[in-house]
Write an enzyme that holds these catalytic residues in place. Sequence first.
Site, mmCIF file in Angstrom:
data_model
loop_
_atom_site.group_PDB
_atom_site.id
_atom_site.type_symbol
_atom_site.label_atom_id
_atom_site.label_comp_id
_atom_site.label_asym_id
_atom_site.label_seq_id
_atom_site.Cartn_x
_atom_site.Cartn_y
_atom_site.Cartn_z
ATOM 1 N N SER A 92 -49.546 24.108 -23.125
ATOM 2 C CA SER A 92 -51.374 23.705 -22.735
ATOM 3 C C SER A 92 -51.755 22.374 -23.481
ATOM 4 O O SER A 92 -50.682 22.349 -23.597
ATOM 5 C CB SER A 92 -51.939 24.862 -24.173
ATOM 6 O OG SER A 92 -52.724 25.572 -23.994
ATOM 7 N N CYS A 93 -52.899 22.321 -22.191
ATOM 8 C CA CYS A 93 -53.817 20.663 -22.553
ATOM 9 C C CYS A 93 -54.614 21.995 -22.889
ATOM 10 O O CYS A 93 -55.048 22.936 -22.952
ATOM 11 C CB CYS A 93 -53.317 20.391 -21.268
ATOM 12 S SG CYS A 93 -54.435 21.204 -19.667
ATOM 13 N N PRO A 94 -55.648 20.626 -23.965
ATOM 14 C CA PRO A 94 -56.501 20.787 -24.130
ATOM 15 C C PRO A 94 -58.192 21.381 -23.065
ATOM 16 O O PRO A 94 -58.411 22.181 -23.737
ATOM 17 C CB PRO A 94 -56.868 19.257 -24.315
ATOM 18 C CG PRO A 94 -56.119 18.374 -24.635
ATOM 19 C CD PRO A 94 -55.060 19.163 -23.397
ATOM 20 N N THR A 151 -51.917 22.281 -17.602
ATOM 21 C CA THR A 151 -51.170 23.126 -18.087
ATOM 22 C C THR A 151 -50.357 23.893 -17.193
ATOM 23 O O THR A 151 -48.769 24.202 -17.579
ATOM 24 C CB THR A 151 -52.091 24.503 -18.801
ATOM 25 O OG1 THR A 151 -52.897 24.059 -19.703
ATOM 26 C CG2 THR A 151 -51.089 25.281 -18.831
#
Length: 467
Positions: free
Chosen positions: A8-10, A16
């Site tokens: 999970s990326c920002p 992601t």
Amino acid sequence: MKLLAVTSCPNGIAHTYMAAQKLVKTAEESDMGIEVQVETQGSIGVENELTLEEIQSADGIILAVDKVVDMDRFHGKKVLQCSVADAIRKPEELFQRFVEGNVPVYETQKERHQDEGKKNTGQNVFYRSLMNGVSFMIPFVVIGGLLIALSLGIGGEPTAKGMVVPKDSIWNSIFLVGKASFTFMVPILAGYIAVSIADRPGLAPGIIGGYIAATGSFYGSEAGAGFIGGIIAGFLAGYIAKWIKSIRVPKMIQPIMPILVIPLITSVVVAILFIFVLGAPIASLMNGLTGFLESMQGTSKILLALILGAMIAFDMGGPVNKVAFLFGAAMIGEGQTFIMGALAVSICIPPLGMGLATLLAKRKYGESEQEAGKAALAMSLVGITEGAIPFAAGDPLRVIPSIMVGSMTGSMIAMLSGVTDHVPHGGPIVALVQAVGNVPMFFVAILVGSLVTAFMVNALKKPVVNE
């Protein structure tokens, strides 16, 4: 060996899924005898969600995340926390740590120091929380900005009060929807910063605090504290809620703590702090800035242009921006339209400069930032400075100085070349409605300032992921 992973990326878009694919592909091609199953938490939600049975039977968990995820379900399992970039660049090293048994067991009741969190996740708490807020804020900025741009561009008319959409026009309804979206922008930013720190109990206090920060009438200011005030409110709400969560209370009260006690107390404390402690200094500062600008009318035009350009870009629609803009609007009535001319240029440079920056150096921006860049380009055409906020909120130390220098440059060129503006608004649209004097230099000033911003921010930024 059976491993599970969560990526999970920002912003929840490209990285992601890049991390998930890299982990699976590397496991398939390696001779370590490792099988990997990945849950992605992207912008469209959770996909391939791990079941409790799968978690219990797994030999370990890789959390390649740059934002807050649910950890309780991994209690008692070997959990390796890292950044999304680590999963993309060095998945073999992550697998090797499991093979060597060099992975800690996660315990939900264990209090983790912030430094440990920084070491394990690859991102410090401040950055992770800030990006969590930014990722939820971006859709509101894009929707609001584009709807306002569309309504002003097609249905707007120049008046003494600026570009106005007639109330009996269908474009007025679209304009109001855009304004509503912008209204949610700062509260959502603050709310999800608080969620990142204190989980769900921080959501309501963060949103309430963000709304108070953005609404100057709570503390006697014509303009609110803008997105900077929203960031402050979000962190205040998050840490106050987190502190209250740490207080031991009788079991009888525990069930109502997250839904009543923590949100209520936190909301009241944040509101009191902003209304009676932080708000008054902000209002005083804004009044002082207004007086300062009024005292500068007889001084060097270059110095005045530099100050106005810096103020416009500093908080992109916030209180400092509003002071400069209202000063320029007041000067139109006194016949000094050259001040609004400089402001009209500097107003559109932050979104235009950042939009150009994403086009000139795509590797330095994530997929969602590139989309925000396209929206920022559209917003710049009708003078919506807020189009640069997603970039500034996510990377303030590089973006804010860059847009300030660009706006200062454009403002100075406009002032020295005699650009005027008879309408209190900015961006190319005021030239299209024939409200600008010396149109060629108006566009030259915009172009030069925007290029300065784009080249400066790209020189300061590094590629998102060094693949």
